[in-house]
Design an enzyme around this catalytic site. Structure first.
Site, PDB file in Angstrom:
ATOM      1  N   ASN A  47       0.800  -1.231   0.000  1.00 52.24           N
ATOM      2  CA  ASN A  47       0.000   0.000   0.000  1.00 52.24           C
ATOM      3  C   ASN A  47       0.832   1.281   0.000  1.00 52.24           C
ATOM      4  O   ASN A  47       0.310   2.358   0.283  1.00 52.24           O
ATOM      5  CB  ASN A  47      -0.916   0.011   1.230  1.00 52.24           C
ATOM      6  CG  ASN A  47      -1.765  -1.246   1.302  1.00 52.24           C
ATOM      7  OD1 ASN A  47      -2.323  -1.677   0.303  1.00 52.24           O
ATOM      8  ND2 ASN A  47      -1.840  -1.852   2.473  1.00 52.24           N
ATOM      9  N   HIS A 140     -14.096  -1.881   6.699  1.00 45.54           N
ATOM     10  CA  HIS A 140     -12.905  -2.579   7.196  1.00 45.54           C
ATOM     11  C   HIS A 140     -13.156  -3.278   8.542  1.00 45.54           C
ATOM     12  O   HIS A 140     -13.946  -2.806   9.365  1.00 45.54           O
ATOM     13  CB  HIS A 140     -11.790  -1.539   7.375  1.00 45.54           C
ATOM     14  CG  HIS A 140     -10.438  -2.108   7.622  1.00 45.54           C
ATOM     15  ND1 HIS A 140      -9.867  -2.171   8.874  1.00 45.54           N
ATOM     16  CD2 HIS A 140      -9.528  -2.626   6.763  1.00 45.54           C
ATOM     17  CE1 HIS A 140      -8.651  -2.696   8.769  1.00 45.54           C
ATOM     18  NE2 HIS A 140      -8.426  -2.980   7.501  1.00 45.54           N
ATOM     19  N   GLU A 184     -16.073   4.089   4.202  1.00 41.46           N
ATOM     20  CA  GLU A 184     -14.728   4.391   3.720  1.00 41.46           C
ATOM     21  C   GLU A 184     -14.854   5.276   2.494  1.00 41.46           C
ATOM     22  O   GLU A 184     -15.847   5.183   1.775  1.00 41.46           O
ATOM     23  CB  GLU A 184     -13.991   3.096   3.352  1.00 41.46           C
ATOM     24  CG  GLU A 184     -13.851   2.157   4.533  1.00 41.46           C
ATOM     25  CD  GLU A 184     -13.200   0.827   4.186  1.00 41.46           C
ATOM     26  OE1 GLU A 184     -12.473   0.746   3.180  1.00 41.46           O
ATOM     27  OE2 GLU A 184     -13.432  -0.130   4.934  1.00 41.46           O
ATOM     28  N   SER A 188     -11.023  -0.878   0.295  1.00 46.99           N
ATOM     29  CA  SER A 188      -9.730  -1.538   0.137  1.00 46.99           C
ATOM     30  C   SER A 188      -9.764  -2.765  -0.763  1.00 46.99           C
ATOM     31  O   SER A 188      -8.756  -3.108  -1.360  1.00 46.99           O
ATOM     32  CB  SER A 188      -9.163  -1.900   1.506  1.00 46.99           C
ATOM     33  OG  SER A 188     -10.105  -2.619   2.246  1.00 46.99           O
ATOM     34  N   ASP A 213     -13.534   6.791   6.790  1.00 50.08           N
ATOM     35  CA  ASP A 213     -12.204   6.174   6.856  1.00 50.08           C
ATOM     36  C   ASP A 213     -11.514   6.405   5.519  1.00 50.08           C
ATOM     37  O   ASP A 213     -11.946   5.903   4.490  1.00 50.08           O
ATOM     38  CB  ASP A 213     -12.372   4.675   7.162  1.00 50.08           C
ATOM     39  CG  ASP A 213     -11.037   3.925   7.252  1.00 50.08           C
ATOM     40  OD1 ASP A 213     -10.053   4.357   6.633  1.00 50.08           O
ATOM     41  OD2 ASP A 213     -11.014   2.880   7.942  1.00 50.08           O
ATOM     42  N   HIS A 216      -7.195   4.519   2.321  1.00 48.54           N
ATOM     43  CA  HIS A 216      -6.609   4.336   0.989  1.00 48.54           C
ATOM     44  C   HIS A 216      -6.663   5.591   0.122  1.00 48.54           C
ATOM     45  O   HIS A 216      -6.149   5.597  -0.989  1.00 48.54           O
ATOM     46  CB  HIS A 216      -7.285   3.167   0.265  1.00 48.54           C
ATOM     47  CG  HIS A 216      -7.037   1.878   0.963  1.00 48.54           C
ATOM     48  ND1 HIS A 216      -5.893   1.140   0.776  1.00 48.54           N
ATOM     49  CD2 HIS A 216      -7.758   1.225   1.903  1.00 48.54           C
ATOM     50  CE1 HIS A 216      -5.927   0.079   1.548  1.00 48.54           C
ATOM     51  NE2 HIS A 216      -7.044   0.096   2.249  1.00 48.54           N
ATOM     52  N   LYS A 242       0.026   3.855   4.816  1.00 52.27           N
ATOM     53  CA  LYS A 242      -0.165   3.474   3.419  1.00 52.27           C
ATOM     54  C   LYS A 242       0.549   4.499   2.522  1.00 52.27           C
ATOM     55  O   LYS A 242       1.760   4.505   2.500  1.00 52.27           O
ATOM     56  CB  LYS A 242      -1.647   3.275   3.148  1.00 52.27           C
ATOM     57  CG  LYS A 242      -2.089   1.972   3.826  1.00 52.27           C
ATOM     58  CD  LYS A 242      -3.532   1.693   3.961  1.00 52.27           C
ATOM     59  CE  LYS A 242      -3.693   0.361   4.700  1.00 52.27           C
ATOM     60  NZ  LYS A 242      -5.020   0.166   5.268  1.00 52.27           N
TER      61      LYS A 242
HETATM   62  C1  LIG Z   1      -5.371  -0.510   6.525  1.00 49.85           C
HETATM   63  C2  LIG Z   1      -6.674  -0.027   7.000  1.00 49.85           C
HETATM   64  C3  LIG Z   1      -6.877   0.327   8.343  1.00 49.85           C
HETATM   65  C4  LIG Z   1      -5.843   0.050   9.392  1.00 49.85           C
HETATM   66  O1  LIG Z   1      -4.762   0.910   9.338  1.00 49.85           O
HETATM   67  P1  LIG Z   1      -3.349   0.491   9.975  1.00 49.85           P
HETATM   68  O2  LIG Z   1      -2.616   1.750  10.123  1.00 49.85           O
HETATM   69  O3  LIG Z   1      -2.729  -0.471   8.998  1.00 49.85           O
HETATM   70  O4  LIG Z   1      -3.644  -0.183  11.280  1.00 49.85           O
HETATM   71  C5  LIG Z   1      -8.083   0.895   8.688  1.00 49.85           C
HETATM   72  N1  LIG Z   1      -9.064   1.072   7.778  1.00 49.85           N
HETATM   73  C6  LIG Z   1      -8.906   0.710   6.496  1.00 49.85           C
HETATM   74  C7  LIG Z   1     -10.028   0.925   5.526  1.00 49.85           C
HETATM   75  C8  LIG Z   1      -7.723   0.137   6.063  1.00 49.85           C
HETATM   76  O5  LIG Z   1      -7.573  -0.251   4.796  1.00 49.85           O
END
Ligand SMILES: *Cc1c(COP(=O)(O)O)cnc(C)c1O
Length: 392
Positions: A47, A140, A184, A188, A213, A216, A242
């Site tokens: 990522n 997620h 989100e 993802s 969220d 990404h 990411k």
């Molecule tokens: C990767 C991810 C997380 C978690 O983030 P980290 O910093 O890896 O713990 C939370 N929400 C989504 C949508 C993600 O893809």
């Protein structure tokens, strides 16, 4: 030996039989390639969308801050772990997101898992009734975990189906309790986007708090990589792990929201503050990211190039419009075989299977990064097309 070892191994054997046992497989990175089990591959599994995990300025500032300020923060934020550096980076993050304030957490998972219960507790405290949480079905795992930890039953709407969400909001209008819509901005596993302006309008109509969220999208989408929800969400969270190339996560929003979370989010209160090296990487990423318009344009252009190739060969990429391109395969076993054959051909992808995605929609997840040129995209596309044809 531990007392439960026989239970552990029996359970793992069941996973083995079901073909779902996972193992840790170390990699090394060499000259833009990823090497695993002696095999050199092009990495389309991770990522680090802008290649910032390798950026000289991030490395330098992380190293510099570790040398100057030490390796650990020594305490949690509310005790004596807050350095000027934390507030400096939080202020910079808030400016990047166009919000009054921001607070940092140790990870995105920890953010969702602890912010969700803190917000749900607000409803109980203020209204005596549980929070009504309306969530996209494809949210997620960390968001689901947060709801489970809060003991609330989510009201789930079909993925990105806002008329379904509207019906559910209407159905619950008489219920007591505060309301929250959780989704989100970029999904993802599908690489598609939520319609944030439409969600804002629905949230306003229903008097619901909008929680987005941006894991990404942060760094990749929106003006200067600010994400898709600026000025529209009540709460935005995202990770620094990411596209920002580091570690840790943020919540951005109003001053009152950030102050509330610093007082009520257990993952913030009971966890040690982020260390200087990690803060240095985030600080440098926030300096670099706004200037990467050319990389963002190239990345999204390469994703479009790849989708066009795949569609030309009759392959489906769900509703992807971002750097995440799923290739729908169907059966789990077939997705696994195609992924394994792609590794032989020099491409590291991930096969995503149920229960992570709905039954019958096992897929390859291709996560592109800005370093891929036209030739690499073409080789990748050709390999995916040839191997999905080969593997019956
Ligand atoms: C990767 C991810 C997380 C978690 O983030 P980290 O910093 O890896 O713990 C939370 N929400 C989504 C949508 C993600 O893809």
């Amino acid at each position: 030996m531990s007392l439960f070892d026989s239970h552990f191994t029996a359970t793992l054997r069941e996973r083995e039989t079901a073909g779902t046992r996972r193992t840790l497989r170390p990699v090394v990175r060499q000259g833009g390639m990823i090497v695993r089990d002696g095999r050199r591959m092009l990495d389309v599994s991770s990522n680090d969308y802008l290649g910032l995990a390798d950026h000289p300025l991030l490395r330098e500032r992380a190293a510099d801050w570790a040398l100057r300020f030490g390796t650990g923060a020594r305490a949690s934020r509310l005790v004596s772990g807050t350095l000027d550096l934390h507030r400096q980076v939080e202020t910079k993050m808030a400016a990047f997101k166009g919000c009054e304030d921001a607070i940092l957490f140790a990870s995105g998972w920890q953010t969702n898992a602890s912010v969700m219960p803190a917000l749900c507790a607000l409803s109980v405290a203020r209204t005596g009734a549980p929070m009504l949480v309306f969530s996209d079905r494809l949210n997620h795992a960390s968001l689901h975990h947060g709801c489970a930890a809060a003991g609330v039953r989510q009201i789930r709407f079909r993925h990105n189906d806002l008329s379904h969400l509207e019906n559910l909001l209407d159905r619950e209008t008489e219920k007591p309790g505060l309301r929250m819509i959780v989704t989100e901005s970029v999904f993802s596993m599908d690489g598609d986007r939520a319609d944030i302006p439409a969600l804002r309008a629905l949230a306003d109509r229903a008097g619901a708090f909008l929680y987005i969220d941006e894991a990404h999208a942060t760094g990749v989408l929106g003006p200067k990589g600010r994400g898709l929800s600026c000025g529209m969400a009540d709460l935005t969270m995202g990770t620094c792990s990411k596209a920002l190339g580091g570690m840790g996560a943020y919540v951005a929003g109003s001053q009152a929201l950030c102050d509330y979370l610093a007082n009520h989010a257990s993952g913030f209160i009971y966890s040690t503050a982020l260390p200087p090296a990690v803060l240095g990487a985030i600080d440098a990423a926030l300096d670099v990211v706004p200037g990467l318009d050319a990389e963002r344009v190239r990345l999204l252009g390469q994703a479009e190039r790849l989708r066009t190739m795949l569609h030309g060969a009759g392959l489906a990429t769900a509703d992807s419009t971002t750097q995440i391109v799923p290739v729908l395969i169907g059966e789990s076993e077939r997705a696994m075989t195609v992924a394994a054959r792609l590794e032989d051909a020099g491409f590291l992808t991930v096969a995503i299977r149920p229960p992570t995605v709905p039954a019958g929609t096992a897929r390859l997840r291709l996560a592109l990064h800005a370093g891929l040129d036209d030739a690499a995209i073409d080789r990748l596309g050709q390999a995916v097309i040839a191997l999905t044809r080969d593997v019956a």
